[in-house]
Design a protein around this motif. Structure first.
Motif, PDB file in Angstrom:
ATOM      1  N   ASP A 462       7.196   4.662  10.189  1.00 47.46           N
ATOM      2  CA  ASP A 462       7.226   5.937   9.446  1.00 47.46           C
ATOM      3  C   ASP A 462       7.010   5.760   7.947  1.00 47.46           C
ATOM      4  OD1 ASP A 462       7.623   6.987  11.879  1.00 47.46           O
ATOM      5  OD2 ASP A 462       9.707   7.619  11.564  1.00 47.46           O
ATOM      6  N   LEU A 463       7.869   4.934   7.324  1.00 44.59           N
ATOM      7  CA  LEU A 463       7.789   4.781   5.865  1.00 44.59           C
ATOM      8  C   LEU A 463       6.477   4.144   5.439  1.00 44.59           C
ATOM      9  CD1 LEU A 463      11.210   3.475   4.522  1.00 44.59           C
ATOM     10  CD2 LEU A 463       9.860   5.428   3.688  1.00 44.59           C
ATOM     11  N   SER A 464       6.099   3.076   6.150  1.00 46.92           N
ATOM     12  CA  SER A 464       4.922   2.309   5.719  1.00 46.92           C
ATOM     13  C   SER A 464       3.623   3.060   5.983  1.00 46.92           C
ATOM     14  CB  SER A 464       4.907   0.947   6.397  1.00 46.92           C
ATOM     15  OG  SER A 464       6.020   0.205   5.946  1.00 46.92           O
ATOM     16  N   ALA A 465       3.571   3.819   7.066  1.00 49.90           N
ATOM     17  CA  ALA A 465       2.374   4.630   7.308  1.00 49.90           C
ATOM     18  C   ALA A 465       2.207   5.610   6.150  1.00 49.90           C
ATOM     19  CB  ALA A 465       2.483   5.366   8.638  1.00 49.90           C
ATOM     20  N   GLY A 466       3.314   6.152   5.681  1.00 55.32           N
ATOM     21  CA  GLY A 466       3.254   7.056   4.532  1.00 55.32           C
ATOM     22  C   GLY A 466       2.703   6.353   3.300  1.00 55.32           C
ATOM     23  N   ARG A 467       3.054   5.071   3.150  1.00 54.59           N
ATOM     24  CA  ARG A 467       2.548   4.318   1.980  1.00 54.59           C
ATOM     25  C   ARG A 467       1.043   4.079   2.094  1.00 54.59           C
ATOM     26  NH1 ARG A 467       7.958   1.236   2.042  1.00 54.59           N
ATOM     27  NH2 ARG A 467       9.073   2.522   0.545  1.00 54.59           N
ATOM     28  N   TYR A 468       0.584   3.747   3.303  1.00 50.75           N
ATOM     29  CA  TYR A 468      -0.873   3.581   3.478  1.00 50.75           C
ATOM     30  C   TYR A 468      -1.590   4.915   3.209  1.00 50.75           C
ATOM     31  CZ  TYR A 468      -0.783  -1.190   5.378  1.00 50.75           C
ATOM     32  OH  TYR A 468      -0.643  -2.547   5.526  1.00 50.75           O
ATOM     33  N   ALA A 469      -1.031   5.997   3.761  1.00 54.06           N
ATOM     34  CA  ALA A 469      -1.690   7.305   3.579  1.00 54.06           C
ATOM     35  C   ALA A 469      -1.754   7.654   2.092  1.00 54.06           C
ATOM     36  CB  ALA A 469      -0.937   8.386   4.362  1.00 54.06           C
ATOM     37  N   ALA A 470      -0.673   7.343   1.358  1.00 59.09           N
ATOM     38  CA  ALA A 470      -0.658   7.646  -0.083  1.00 59.09           C
ATOM     39  C   ALA A 470      -1.699   6.784  -0.810  1.00 59.09           C
ATOM     40  CB  ALA A 470       0.738   7.396  -0.650  1.00 59.09           C
ATOM     41  N   LEU A 471      -1.815   5.527  -0.393  1.00 62.71           N
ATOM     42  CA  LEU A 471      -2.828   4.654  -1.004  1.00 62.71           C
ATOM     43  C   LEU A 471      -4.233   5.210  -0.746  1.00 62.71           C
ATOM     44  CD1 LEU A 471      -3.776   1.945  -2.330  1.00 62.71           C
ATOM     45  CD2 LEU A 471      -3.661   0.916  -0.039  1.00 62.71           C
ATOM     46  N   TYR A 472      -4.512   5.579   0.497  1.00 64.55           N
ATOM     47  CA  TYR A 472      -5.836   6.145   0.811  1.00 64.55           C
ATOM     48  C   TYR A 472      -6.102   7.365  -0.079  1.00 64.55           C
ATOM     49  CZ  TYR A 472      -5.206   3.637   5.341  1.00 64.55           C
ATOM     50  OH  TYR A 472      -4.972   2.712   6.327  1.00 64.55           O
ATOM     51  N   SER A 473      -5.090   8.245  -0.191  1.00 67.14           N
ATOM     52  CA  SER A 473      -5.292   9.480  -0.978  1.00 67.14           C
ATOM     53  C   SER A 473      -5.594   9.142  -2.431  1.00 67.14           C
ATOM     54  CB  SER A 473      -4.046  10.371  -0.939  1.00 67.14           C
ATOM     55  OG  SER A 473      -3.817  10.782   0.362  1.00 67.14           O
ATOM     56  N   ARG A 474      -4.865   8.171  -2.973  1.00 70.82           N
ATOM     57  CA  ARG A 474      -5.103   7.775  -4.374  1.00 70.82           C
ATOM     58  C   ARG A 474      -6.535   7.280  -4.555  1.00 70.82           C
ATOM     59  NH1 ARG A 474      -0.104   5.420  -4.205  1.00 70.82           N
ATOM     60  NH2 ARG A 474      -0.882   3.285  -4.051  1.00 70.82           N
ATOM     61  N   LEU A 475      -6.988   6.435  -3.616  1.00 68.65           N
ATOM     62  CA  LEU A 475      -8.332   5.864  -3.745  1.00 68.65           C
ATOM     63  C   LEU A 475      -9.395   6.950  -3.630  1.00 68.65           C
ATOM     64  CD1 LEU A 475      -7.927   2.632  -1.574  1.00 68.65           C
ATOM     65  CD2 LEU A 475      -7.883   2.806  -4.068  1.00 68.65           C
ATOM     66  N   LEU A 476      -9.177   7.898  -2.726  1.00 66.68           N
ATOM     67  CA  LEU A 476     -10.164   8.967  -2.556  1.00 66.68           C
ATOM     68  C   LEU A 476     -10.171   9.886  -3.778  1.00 66.68           C
ATOM     69  CD1 LEU A 476      -9.698   9.726   1.234  1.00 66.68           C
ATOM     70  CD2 LEU A 476     -11.757   8.855   0.120  1.00 66.68           C
ATOM     71  N   ALA A 477      -8.985  10.112  -4.360  1.00 69.88           N
ATOM     72  CA  ALA A 477      -8.911  10.990  -5.534  1.00 69.88           C
ATOM     73  C   ALA A 477      -9.653  10.364  -6.709  1.00 69.88           C
ATOM     74  CB  ALA A 477      -7.450  11.235  -5.904  1.00 69.88           C
ATOM     75  N   LYS A 478      -9.560   9.016  -6.802  1.00 66.59           N
ATOM     76  CA  LYS A 478     -10.234   8.309  -7.905  1.00 66.59           C
ATOM     77  C   LYS A 478     -11.750   8.359  -7.758  1.00 66.59           C
ATOM     78  CE  LYS A 478      -7.196   4.517  -9.116  1.00 66.59           C
ATOM     79  NZ  LYS A 478      -7.034   3.104  -8.809  1.00 66.59           N
ATOM     80  N   GLY A 479     -12.167   8.211  -6.428  1.00 66.55           N
ATOM     81  CA  GLY A 479     -13.582   8.057  -6.097  1.00 66.55           C
ATOM     82  C   GLY A 479     -14.464   9.062  -6.795  1.00 66.55           C
TER      83      GLY A 479
END
Ligand SMILES: Nc1ncnc2c1ncn2[C@@H]1O[C@H](COP(=O)(O)OP(=O)(O)O[C@H]2O[C@H](CO)[C@@H](O)[C@H](O)[C@H]2O)[C@@H](O)[C@H]1O
Length: 479
Positions: A462-479
């Motif tokens: 649960d917690l770690s999947a949330g961390r991966y999802a947050a990382l993906y979102s950050r990278l896409l927002a930067k893109g």
């Protein structure tokens, strides 16, 4: 969000180690967070035999020597893209080695093929689907971001996860012309590594973000002791490096429903573990004397500290303990444990090989699991141990340090201890830890409290999947 995951092994289809568990469990954990993860994996014979129906969704007229197709497969809830390339993957040994245990000589081509196919999918080769981001695992998939840089997906973000930096995919410079990369890729900014070709090296240079599987290991690999040559590169990319601890599939690993056990149990019915302990003792032909059963489920290698364990087997027996080992690896270590079993019949046993059902019974029946690793990016068996009330006794390193709360006085008094940590990883270090284990084991109430505390720990994704999802979102927002 659409993510392409790329992995060389995925549980339950093919597994040689922890990477498969992670690649198999992460997509399901991400789904409720709005992330659709499709996983590209090689079509090894075991995979092609298992998948029942498929749809051909794309193909390559010539992927390093012959045609290949991409098959969409739905297997036990996993959304897979299987790379059907018999010239690369139809072998009668394991995923990486032949029956004699030798690396396939064309591994560079086999996993360049996987990576190139992934980059082409990122670039839009499948008419029906294109990802927003690519997440690749270990050296076998690490050329993906390199190929992406030189193709249509060069602006798409990518994540490279290091499960074990010791496996680097390093080949001689003669393989470079075969990789279908432009000449400029044979440079320090891409795959060139001390004159050789480094698959992991290329990925570490080019992935948008680098993760590893625990925060402590993310720190450790910045040092020469653990970085295995990559500490400088990683330090230069420090702001892109992070650690996200693994979870486990709590559906597959659930002592209340696990069909591999003699008796199901939970934190409130821990006494029922006894039937599993007896079944385990019978499986290893142990005698009926009281005392703790220690178990090991591991590759038998020096990374896992198995040489250190071999030195203390006699101490375990002298103190009234028993030791059940499941694993295979270094022939010298296998021989050392076989000798120990012969020296201590009824007290020490070893099953050499790979046995998924037995690994579940061991976690359910043993009192403690020993993990004396010299380094451990995350470790999964201590998490299974927590979930099953099999108290982890671990080296204080990497993910082991991050996931186990040592039974020191303060932690015991506060009721938060879940296992034992020790350092350094030496026979004496392990002996000292074992003394503490035997003492606590003799205090049944305290021992049960610690087992239950472990069983209550959140080892889910649960917690770690949330961390991966947050990382993906950050990278896409930067893109
Ligand atoms: N003989 C046997 N029979 C049955 N099952 C067996 C077995 N030997 C091992 N296993 C199973 O294989 C897995 C091994 O997991 P580890 O975490 O120890 O990972 P490993 O070192 O392979 O991988 C790397 O990747 C993982 C995932 O990120 C990291 O946790 C780890 O630190 C890193 O070294 C566990 O599921 C274990 O139960």
């Amino acid at each position: 969000m659409q993510v392409l995951s790329v992995a060389s092994e995925v549980f339950p289809l093919v597994k040689t180690g922890g990477l498969a568990d992670v690649a198999g469990a992460l997509p399901g954990a991400l789904m409720p967070l709005g992330v659709r993860m499709r996983t590209l994996m090689p079509g090894y014979p075991a995979v092609m035999r298992t998948i029942k129906t498929h749809e051909v969704v794309g193909g390559f007229p010539n992927l390093f020597g012959a045609p290949a197709s991409v098959l969409a497969v739905d297997h036990e809830g996993l959304d897979l893209l299987v790379l059907d390339a018999p010239h690369l993957f139809e072998r009668d040994g394991g995923p990486y080695v032949d029956r004699a245990g030798r690396d396939y000589p064309d591994n560079f081509r086999r996993f360049a093929g996987l990576s190139l196919a992934a980059a082409e999918i990122a670039g839009g080769i499948l008419p029906s689907w294109t990802p927003d981001l690519v997440h690749v695992h270990d050296w076998q998939a690490a050329l993906t971001p390199v190929y992406m840089q030189f193709g249509p997906a060069h602006l798409m973000p990518s994540v490279l996860t290091i499960h074990n930096i010791a496996f680097q995919g390093r080949f001689g410079p003669d393989v470079f012309p075969e990789l279908a990369l432009p000449a400029q890729a044979f440079s320090v900014d891409y795959v060139e590594y001390y004159g050789d070709v480094g698959f992991l090296k290329g990925g570490l240079q080019t992935a948008t973000a680098i993760t590893t599987v625990s925060p402590s290991y993310a720190q450790e690999i910045l040092t020469p002791e653990f970085g295995m040559g990559f500490e400088g590169l990683l330090a230069a990319r420090l702001s892109s490096v992070s650690g996200i601890v693994n979870g486990i599939d709590t559906g597959v690993w659930n002592p209340q429903t696990d069909a591999n056990l003699k008796t199901a149990y939970g934190a409130s019915s821990i006494k029922k573990r006894e039937a599993n302990k007896q079944a385990l003792a019978a499986r290893f032909s142990f005698d009926l004397t009281p005392g703790p059963i220690f178990c090991v489920v591991s590759r038998l290698t020096s990374q896992k500290g198995m040489d250190v364990l071999a030195e203390v087997v006699d101490d375990i027996v002298e103190n009234g303990g028993k030791l059940a080992i499941l694993g295979s690896g270094d022939p010298a270590l296998e021989a050392a444990f076989l000798l120990a079993a012969a020296r201590h019949p009824g007290r020490v046993g070893i099953v050499i090989g790979y046995d998924e059902p037995l690994s579940h019974l061991m976690q359910a029946g043993a009192d403690a699991i020993l993990i004396p690793s010299r380094f451990e990016p995350c470790g999964l068996t201590q998490l299974y141990g927590l979930r099953y009330g099999c108290v982890p006794v671990v080296a204080r390193t990497g993910g082991l340090a991050d996931t186990i709360i040592d039974a020191n006085e303060a932690a015991l008094a506060a009721g938060v201890a879940t296992g034992f940590q020790f350092s350094p990883v030496t026979a004496d270090g392990l002996r000292q830890a074992l003394r503490r284990v035997f003492t606590l084991y003799n205090d049944l109430k305290a021992w049960n409290r610690m087992q239950v505390q472990g069983m209550k720990s959140d080892v889910s994704w649960d917690l770690s999947a949330g961390r991966y999802a947050a990382l993906y979102s950050r990278l896409l927002a930067k893109g």
